[in-house]
Write a protein that holds these residues in place. Sequence first.
Motif, PDB file in Angstrom:
ATOM      1  N   ILE A 184       0.878  -1.202   0.160  1.00 22.18           N
ATOM      2  CA  ILE A 184       0.013   0.069   0.061  1.00 22.18           C
ATOM      3  C   ILE A 184       0.981   1.432  -0.039  1.00 22.18           C
ATOM      4  O   ILE A 184       0.555   2.435  -0.753  1.00 22.18           O
ATOM      5  N   ASP A 185       1.969   1.289   0.760  1.00 20.40           N
ATOM      6  CA  ASP A 185       2.767   2.406   0.905  1.00 20.40           C
ATOM      7  C   ASP A 185       3.272   2.773  -0.402  1.00 20.40           C
ATOM      8  O   ASP A 185       3.481   3.777  -0.972  1.00 20.40           O
ATOM      9  N   LEU A 186       3.733   1.506  -1.261  1.00 23.02           N
ATOM     10  CA  LEU A 186       4.108   1.650  -2.740  1.00 23.02           C
ATOM     11  C   LEU A 186       3.438   2.300  -3.553  1.00 23.02           C
ATOM     12  O   LEU A 186       3.697   2.935  -4.545  1.00 23.02           O
ATOM     13  N   SER A 187       2.140   1.676  -3.220  1.00 22.58           N
ATOM     14  CA  SER A 187       1.024   2.348  -4.241  1.00 22.58           C
ATOM     15  C   SER A 187       0.772   3.858  -4.060  1.00 22.58           C
ATOM     16  O   SER A 187       0.518   4.445  -5.002  1.00 22.58           O
ATOM     17  N   PHE A 188       0.863   4.200  -2.886  1.00 22.50           N
ATOM     18  CA  PHE A 188       0.739   5.579  -2.697  1.00 22.50           C
ATOM     19  C   PHE A 188       1.730   6.399  -3.286  1.00 22.50           C
ATOM     20  O   PHE A 188       1.693   7.700  -3.769  1.00 22.50           O
ATOM     21  N   ARG A 189       2.869   5.781  -3.054  1.00 27.05           N
ATOM     22  CA  ARG A 189       4.236   6.841  -3.450  1.00 27.05           C
ATOM     23  C   ARG A 189       3.804   6.925  -5.255  1.00 27.05           C
ATOM     24  O   ARG A 189       4.158   7.818  -5.855  1.00 27.05           O
ATOM     25  N   TRP A 190       3.498   5.555  -5.829  1.00 24.87           N
ATOM     26  CA  TRP A 190       3.211   5.745  -7.176  1.00 24.87           C
ATOM     27  C   TRP A 190       2.161   6.546  -7.546  1.00 24.87           C
ATOM     28  O   TRP A 190       2.236   7.568  -8.510  1.00 24.87           O
ATOM     29  N   SER A 191       1.099   6.559  -6.954  1.00 25.53           N
ATOM     30  CA  SER A 191      -0.122   7.355  -6.941  1.00 25.53           C
ATOM     31  C   SER A 191       0.223   9.118  -6.826  1.00 25.53           C
ATOM     32  O   SER A 191      -0.122   9.724  -7.722  1.00 25.53           O
ATOM     33  N   MET A 192       0.858   9.368  -5.858  1.00 22.33           N
ATOM     34  CA  MET A 192       1.391  10.844  -5.706  1.00 22.33           C
ATOM     35  C   MET A 192       2.347  11.350  -6.800  1.00 22.33           C
ATOM     36  O   MET A 192       2.128  12.421  -7.276  1.00 22.33           O
ATOM     37  N   SER A 193       3.189  10.210  -7.233  1.00 22.45           N
ATOM     38  CA  SER A 193       4.047  10.714  -8.353  1.00 22.45           C
ATOM     39  C   SER A 193       3.259  10.995  -9.538  1.00 22.45           C
ATOM     40  O   SER A 193       3.782  12.054 -10.333  1.00 22.45           O
ATOM     41  N   TRP A 194       2.385  10.070  -9.990  1.00 22.10           N
ATOM     42  CA  TRP A 194       1.618  10.332 -11.061  1.00 22.10           C
ATOM     43  C   TRP A 194       0.736  11.555 -10.998  1.00 22.10           C
ATOM     44  O   TRP A 194       0.415  12.288 -11.891  1.00 22.10           O
ATOM     45  N   PHE A 195       0.223  11.876  -9.794  1.00 23.65           N
ATOM     46  CA  PHE A 195      -0.635  13.162  -9.573  1.00 23.65           C
ATOM     47  C   PHE A 195       0.374  14.284  -9.714  1.00 23.65           C
ATOM     48  O   PHE A 195      -0.094  15.078 -10.692  1.00 23.65           O
ATOM     49  N   ILE A 196       1.587  14.303  -9.216  1.00 18.99           N
ATOM     50  CA  ILE A 196       2.341  15.483  -9.439  1.00 18.99           C
ATOM     51  C   ILE A 196       2.830  15.450 -10.931  1.00 18.99           C
ATOM     52  O   ILE A 196       2.888  16.722 -11.478  1.00 18.99           O
ATOM     53  N   PHE A 197       2.966  14.497 -11.505  1.00 21.35           N
ATOM     54  CA  PHE A 197       3.172  14.390 -13.292  1.00 21.35           C
ATOM     55  C   PHE A 197       2.284  15.278 -13.724  1.00 21.35           C
ATOM     56  O   PHE A 197       2.352  15.868 -14.812  1.00 21.35           O
ATOM     57  N   SER A 198       0.917  14.823 -13.478  1.00 21.85           N
ATOM     58  CA  SER A 198      -0.303  15.398 -14.040  1.00 21.85           C
ATOM     59  C   SER A 198      -0.214  17.001 -13.946  1.00 21.85           C
ATOM     60  O   SER A 198      -0.640  17.686 -14.732  1.00 21.85           O
ATOM     61  N   GLU A 199       0.262  17.406 -12.549  1.00 29.49           N
ATOM     62  CA  GLU A 199       0.271  18.854 -12.294  1.00 29.49           C
ATOM     63  C   GLU A 199       1.165  19.450 -13.197  1.00 29.49           C
ATOM     64  O   GLU A 199       1.211  20.709 -13.412  1.00 29.49           O
ATOM     65  N   VAL A 200       2.413  18.762 -13.268  1.00 27.39           N
ATOM     66  CA  VAL A 200       3.440  19.369 -14.220  1.00 27.39           C
ATOM     67  C   VAL A 200       2.891  19.369 -15.618  1.00 27.39           C
ATOM     68  O   VAL A 200       3.265  20.773 -16.049  1.00 27.39           O
ATOM     69  N   MET A 201       2.269  18.582 -16.326  1.00 35.17           N
ATOM     70  CA  MET A 201       1.543  18.840 -17.463  1.00 35.17           C
ATOM     71  C   MET A 201       0.705  19.997 -17.630  1.00 35.17           C
ATOM     72  O   MET A 201       0.441  20.738 -18.554  1.00 35.17           O
ATOM     73  N   PHE A 202      -0.272  20.052 -16.394  1.00 39.80           N
ATOM     74  CA  PHE A 202      -1.131  21.008 -16.202  1.00 39.80           C
ATOM     75  C   PHE A 202      -0.523  22.504 -16.300  1.00 39.80           C
ATOM     76  O   PHE A 202      -0.949  23.527 -17.100  1.00 39.80           O
ATOM     77  N   PHE A 203       0.559  22.956 -15.678  1.00 41.09           N
ATOM     78  CA  PHE A 203       1.131  23.927 -15.628  1.00 41.09           C
ATOM     79  C   PHE A 203       2.022  24.178 -16.788  1.00 41.09           C
ATOM     80  O   PHE A 203       2.276  25.391 -17.398  1.00 41.09           O
ATOM     81  N   GLY A 204       2.443  23.027 -17.195  1.00 41.36           N
ATOM     82  CA  GLY A 204       3.114  23.051 -18.526  1.00 41.36           C
ATOM     83  C   GLY A 204       2.482  23.675 -19.887  1.00 41.36           C
ATOM     84  O   GLY A 204       2.645  24.430 -20.768  1.00 41.36           O
ATOM     85  N   ALA A 205       0.992  23.569 -19.818  1.00 38.49           N
ATOM     86  CA  ALA A 205       0.188  23.807 -20.784  1.00 38.49           C
ATOM     87  C   ALA A 205      -0.032  25.246 -20.702  1.00 38.49           C
ATOM     88  O   ALA A 205      -0.106  26.130 -21.645  1.00 38.49           O
ATOM     89  N   PHE A 206      -0.321  25.781 -19.681  1.00 37.50           N
ATOM     90  CA  PHE A 206      -0.342  27.178 -19.344  1.00 37.50           C
ATOM     91  C   PHE A 206       1.034  28.053 -19.578  1.00 37.50           C
ATOM     92  O   PHE A 206       0.813  29.156 -20.282  1.00 37.50           O
ATOM     93  N   PHE A 207       2.135  27.454 -19.173  1.00 36.60           N
ATOM     94  CA  PHE A 207       3.194  28.147 -19.688  1.00 36.60           C
ATOM     95  C   PHE A 207       3.455  28.218 -21.323  1.00 36.60           C
ATOM     96  O   PHE A 207       3.674  28.932 -21.785  1.00 36.60           O
ATOM     97  N   THR A 208       2.929  26.944 -21.673  1.00 40.78           N
ATOM     98  CA  THR A 208       3.023  26.950 -23.143  1.00 40.78           C
ATOM     99  C   THR A 208       2.087  27.945 -23.871  1.00 40.78           C
ATOM    100  O   THR A 208       2.296  28.777 -24.919  1.00 40.78           O
ATOM    101  N   ALA A 209       0.793  28.356 -23.209  1.00 46.48           N
ATOM    102  CA  ALA A 209      -0.001  29.296 -23.542  1.00 46.48           C
ATOM    103  C   ALA A 209       0.741  30.404 -23.608  1.00 46.48           C
ATOM    104  O   ALA A 209       0.571  31.618 -24.607  1.00 46.48           O
ATOM    105  N   LEU A 210       1.310  31.042 -22.742  1.00 42.74           N
ATOM    106  CA  LEU A 210       2.315  32.221 -22.400  1.00 42.74           C
ATOM    107  C   LEU A 210       2.990  32.255 -23.461  1.00 42.74           C
ATOM    108  O   LEU A 210       2.955  33.539 -24.052  1.00 42.74           O
ATOM    109  N   TRP A 211       3.778  31.486 -23.690  1.00 43.47           N
ATOM    110  CA  TRP A 211       5.024  31.765 -24.959  1.00 43.47           C
ATOM    111  C   TRP A 211       4.094  31.564 -26.173  1.00 43.47           C
ATOM    112  O   TRP A 211       4.628  32.309 -26.903  1.00 43.47           O
TER     113      TRP A 211
END
Length: 293
Positions: A80-107
């Motif tokens: 379960i601890d391992l699954s939580f770590r993977w889940s949080m990692s993917w969640f933060i990755f999705s946030e990276v893509m989220f802000f990446g889209a906004f930075f791309t819009a600015l550019w």
Amino acid sequence: MSSTTGGSTPYYFVPHPSRHPAFAAFGLFFVIMGAAQWINGAGWGKWAVLFGMLWLFGVLFQWFRDAVRESEGGQYGRKIDLSFRWSMSWFIFSEVMFFGAFFTALWWMRAHSVPALGGLDNSLLWPDFKAVWPTMAPGATASPGGIIDPFQTMGPWPLPTINTGLLLTSGVTLTIAHHALIAGNRTKTILWMWITVILGATFVGVQGYEYFHAYSDLNLKLTSGAYGSTFFLLTGFHGFHVIVGMLMLLFITLRLMAGHFTPQRHFGFEGAAWYWHFVDVVWLGLYVLVYWL
């Protein structure tokens, strides 16, 4: 439901059927529907958003309370601890893509959209437009259509620079708290966690004052052309993430005061710390690209 492998901690844990996902979706429905109606002029939209948010927060409180009870009850093992770590990692990755889209819009606005509007293709439709960034030159903000009022841009000093110092300092205090927890010094951990939470709350307060200053003194609004929309889009969503991260750290601090977490098992703390450091990194990008360039 769980299965053990000879120890007291289950090898895996499957929670019982829960009402929480359906109830959370019910609250989100009212948030989205209300927001759509609110921005289109329906007065009842804001009340639907308020109801949906209160409902959602109530569901999340119960949901997280159940998860904490399961964790403190010894139901979460290594898998379960391992699954939580993977889940949080993917969640933060999705946030990276989220802000990446906004930075791309600015550019894209700066490098393509605004120059294209000032090109030969649009010279007949908008002959007085000046393809400069930010769109505040004479003839650009005071547009032929008269739809954008003159405004001033938000510089890096002093408020954004103060907020940069606050967030970078909070990353340091959070790291000190983490090392104190690993060393088993709970009192020191709680102290530095409270300092981190206060720094995060101060950041939100300073940004709120920055928005007040933008509207009242600079006439910089969400409707101030491409610059205004991208400015508030990027900084506003980041501010929302700071609020979420601050609440995460606050609840982790309260759990620490309740005796939760050990030097060996404290992923709840680590997950919140990952998220906060991510918020710090995003702000550094905002600070350079939005306020300086």
